[in-house]
Design an enzyme around this catalytic site. Structure first.
Site, mmCIF file in Angstrom:
data_model
loop_
_atom_site.group_PDB
_atom_site.id
_atom_site.type_symbol
_atom_site.label_atom_id
_atom_site.label_comp_id
_atom_site.label_asym_id
_atom_site.label_seq_id
_atom_site.Cartn_x
_atom_site.Cartn_y
_atom_site.Cartn_z
ATOM 1 N N ASP A 554 18.443 -39.945 -35.009
ATOM 2 C CA ASP A 554 17.665 -41.054 -35.304
ATOM 3 C C ASP A 554 16.823 -41.382 -34.273
ATOM 4 O O ASP A 554 17.366 -41.592 -33.081
ATOM 5 C CB ASP A 554 18.038 -42.180 -36.220
ATOM 6 C CG ASP A 554 18.509 -41.673 -37.626
ATOM 7 O OD1 ASP A 554 18.024 -40.617 -37.838
ATOM 8 O OD2 ASP A 554 19.454 -42.365 -37.991
ATOM 9 N N ASP A 556 16.238 -44.308 -33.094
ATOM 10 C CA ASP A 556 16.721 -45.888 -33.180
ATOM 11 C C ASP A 556 17.420 -45.757 -31.916
ATOM 12 O O ASP A 556 18.086 -44.991 -31.212
ATOM 13 C CB ASP A 556 17.061 -46.342 -34.257
ATOM 14 C CG ASP A 556 18.275 -45.759 -34.976
ATOM 15 O OD1 ASP A 556 18.722 -45.067 -34.097
ATOM 16 O OD2 ASP A 556 18.711 -46.077 -35.961
ATOM 17 N N ASP A 558 20.724 -46.604 -31.952
ATOM 18 C CA ASP A 558 22.316 -45.793 -32.331
ATOM 19 C C ASP A 558 21.845 -44.544 -31.884
ATOM 20 O O ASP A 558 22.758 -43.776 -31.486
ATOM 21 C CB ASP A 558 22.461 -46.114 -33.800
ATOM 22 C CG ASP A 558 23.442 -47.245 -33.963
ATOM 23 O OD1 ASP A 558 23.611 -47.980 -33.033
ATOM 24 O OD2 ASP A 558 23.518 -47.904 -35.163
#
Ligand code: 0RA
Length: 691
Positions: A554, A556, A558
């Site tokens: 992803d 993001d 994380d």
């Protein structure tokens, strides 16, 4: 602008030509005659290109323009930066000869580069064989630069880079040289790939000495980009400063509203470099072990020169090996005879000391080089008058005599260090013996796993959706964050060539974990099985099942964390995978715009802005921002991120293993502060590569 400049030069010239002291310096033939003769002798010995006529000179430069790749490797970003290294090398050579203390490198507005040094100044007298001034010779005759600097200090022609300043000139829209010497300021300008606009001219007076070079890379050669990267230049010049103790290097980026400037000067040289690499690790002892020496060697020409070698070492409480080697300031990624010499000496001396002092029992096997290298940070730096660079990327030192020189210097001096510092020696020995024990335990863990079928290449993990082709060169393994995105990827993929391995949550933080625990981790085990080449130290890149291993996470925090963990794992345990360019990072789109029934995907903010303009969208026109892969269905994921026809991927490179290693420890180590910074900067070791 340019016109104005020329005019000023012209007036200054008329003014100063009457100035007596300068004039005298310029024509005082008896002062420089000996220098001239020396140069001539030197040139006679050198290769035939010195008999070059003007026509040959221009043919030489034209050859460089026709096939720039032959001289600088590539005309993409790295080649553009290569021009800077080339000019800086000349200044560093002058410093190594003992005549220059400061080098300034500035990126100017308009993407031109200025390199200033306070050396003796490039010779301005006529060079016998070329009939041209020293300056014109250096900038127009291929390989002329280095041959001038004979005598005094260690003459080193910048190895990998050493193609010469004339290559930079050949690949520049224009290049200007200013020499301060004999009380005079001399100037010369070249245009369109090295054509002199005039001869070298005396244009003013001065009291200092030095050379100032400014050039503008030719945009018709560097079609991909002409934009310099400050971080790349800054990092390389910091490295050069570490490798050449005492030289001050000032790097400036003058392009922005606010000038950025950093100064590097290290009195301790590579000793400080080792401390810098260890700065967010925990060293096992204060001192840095340092060995140095030089040995005469005879060159093919019959003249005797010297090989100079130095090594700095320190242990930290980690488990990774950080041995970096250089020859003539070139990072020898592929190692070579200097690293072999170090290995021989370390293995010999450490084992002898361990046996003599009962750290090893009589019936126990010798400590291996891998044991000795756990937690070792070492820099090997060699200065060689005639380096042979070999290997796939020409970064492996081949000179056989260097092995013995290194082995001798390190053998004697490390042995003495251990004798004189029994406490430190004990710390080192205990660390290495522990590594040996861990190695034996890890081998056992691996054997157990193999027995259970874990590392068998025939069994594939249950979570893997494999592709049907068995030809590694066309096969791709997508390592996908999360099971839901994994599901979309499985449905959307090309089953012939694309395999999917979903990863659950975060994998083990490999920087901190010992080998034993790493093999016990399920996600890691799945990856090892799927890739199929085993793992360091037995990793065999010829056995891998996919030539593209694509990390798809992803967009993001994380996701980027998982990406870093995976990269760390590959870096530590399957390094050839990165070195050979088999690791990629998928680039899912960040935005989707629906407009008149059509979907447009944007991969970054700039693209979104461009699209808004192109479609003439009103402010506030809605668009979708993707937060995770899960927000796309299988068709969208295929179209935007996996379809080889449309997708964008970044290929992971390890241009600079040191920078990468630093970056990994900054992120993974105990020190939290640099971590945040790193996440910002980590794009650094991924180079844009549209596929
Ligand atoms: C050979 C001889 C002399 C200076 C240099 C080379 C020299 C070359 C470069 C290239 C960049 N900066 C440089 N600085 C010096 C000195 C000859 C003399 O003593 O006059």
């Amino acid at each position: 602008m340019e016109e104005e400049k020329k005019e000023t030069v012209a007036t200054e010239e008329t003014k100063t030509e009457e100035a007596k002291p300068v004039e005298e310096a310029f024509v005082a033939k008896d002062v420089s005659v000996s220098e001239l003769n020396e140069t001539e002798v030197e040139l006679e010995k050198a290769d035939a290109s010195y008999t070059a006529t003007n026509i040959q000179v221009l043919e030489g430069l034209e050859a460089v323009r026709k096939r720039p790749g032959m001289y600088i490797g590539t005309t993409a970003g790295p080649g553009l930066h290569h021009l800077v290294w080339e000019i800086v090398d000349n200044a560093i050579d002058e410093a190594l000869a003992g005549y220059c203390t400061e080098v300034h490198v500035t990126i100017n507005p308009g993407e031109t580069i200025t390199v200033t040094d306070n050396g003796r100044g490039i010779p301005v007298d006529i060079v016998g064989k070329t009939g041209l001034s020293g300056v014109e010779t250096v900038y127009t005759v291929l390989h002329a630069g280095g041959k001038f600097g004979e005598g005094g200090g260690y003459k080193v022609s910048g190895g990998l880079h050493g193609v010469g300043a004339s290559v930079v000139n050949a690949l520049s829209e224009w290049l200007e040289v200013e020499v301060h010497k004999n009380g005079g300021i001399y100037k010369m300008r070249f245009e369109n790939g090295g054509h002199p606009t005039d001869r070298l001219k005396l244009v003013g007076k001065c009291e200092d000495t030095g050379t100032i070079v400014t050039f503008k890379p030719d945009p018709t050669i560097f079609v991909e980009t002409t934009t310099y990267d400050y971080i790349t230049i800054r990092d390389r010049l910091r490295q050069v400063a570490y490798l050449n103790r005492g030289i001050t290097i000032v790097v400036t980026d003058a392009r922005g509203e606010q000038k950025i400037s950093e100064t590097f000067c290290y009195k301790g040289g590579i000793k400080e470099y080792v401390q810098y690499i260890n700065h967010n690790k925990v060293p096992l002892f204060e001192e840095v072990i340092y060995c140095e020496g030089s040995e005469p060697i005879e060159l093919a020409s019959g003249t005797v020169s010297h090989v100079y070698a130095e090594v700095a070492m320190q242990y930290n409480d980690g488990y990774s090996k950080n041995v970096y080697s250089f020859c003539n300031n070139v990072h020898t990624h592929e190692g070579g005879t200097h690293e072999e010499g170090l290995r021989l000496a370390l293995t010999r001396v450490i084992n002898a000391y361990a046996r003599d002092n009962k750290f090893l029992k009589e019936n126990e096997d010798n400590l291996t080089y891998d044991d000795i290298c756990e937690g070792l940070t070492a820099i090997v730096s060699v200065k060689h008058p005639n380096p042979q660079f070999e290997g796939q990327t020409k970064t492996k030192l081949g000179n056989f005599e260097v092995r013995k020189i290194l082995s001798g210097i390190v053998g004697d001096q490390l042995n003495r260090f251990l004798m004189e510092n029994p406490k430190t020696a004990k710390t080192i020995m205990e660390k290495i013996v522990m590594a040996a024990n861990a190695r034996l335990a890890a081998r056992q863990a691996r054997d157990n796993m193999r027995r259970k079928g874990g590392l068998e290449l025939t069994t594939l993990p249950g979570k893997l959706a494999d592709c049907s082709s068995k030809d590694p060169s066309v096969c791709e393994l997508y390592i996908v964050e999360g099971n839901s995105a994994g599901g979309s990827a499985k449905n959307g993929r090309d089953r012939e060539t694309q395999a999917i391995l979903p990863l659950r949550g975060k994998i083990l933080n490999v920087e901190k974990a010992q080998a034993k625990r790493i093999f016990a981790n399920a996600e890691i085990g799945n990856m090892i099985q799927a890739i199929g080449g085993g793992i360091d130290p037995e990793f065999d890149v010829s056995k891998i099942r996919y030539h593209k291993v694509v990390i798809m996470t992803d967009a993001d925090v994380d996701g980027s964390h998982i990406r870093i963990l995976l990269l760390t794992f590959f870096y530590r345990f399957m390094r050839p995978l990165i070195e050979q360019g088999y690791v990629y990072i998928a680039q899912p789109p960040l935005y989707k715009v629906d407009y008149h029934g059509k979907q447009y995907y944007c991969y970054n903010d700039e693209q979104l802005e461009v699209l808004k303009k192109q479609l003439n969208l009103k402010p506030g026109y809605p668009f979708q921002r993707y937060k995770g892969l899960g927000e796309m269905d299988d068709v969208q994921l295929w179209e935007t991120t996996m379809d080889p026809k449309n997708r964008k991927m970044l290929r992971v490179t390890l241009d600079d293993a040191i920078a990468a290693e630093q970056v990994f420890t900054d992120l993974m180590g105990d020190n939290v502060e640099p971590r945040k910074e790193f996440i910002h900067e980590n794009a650094k070791f991924v180079k844009n590569l549209d596929i």
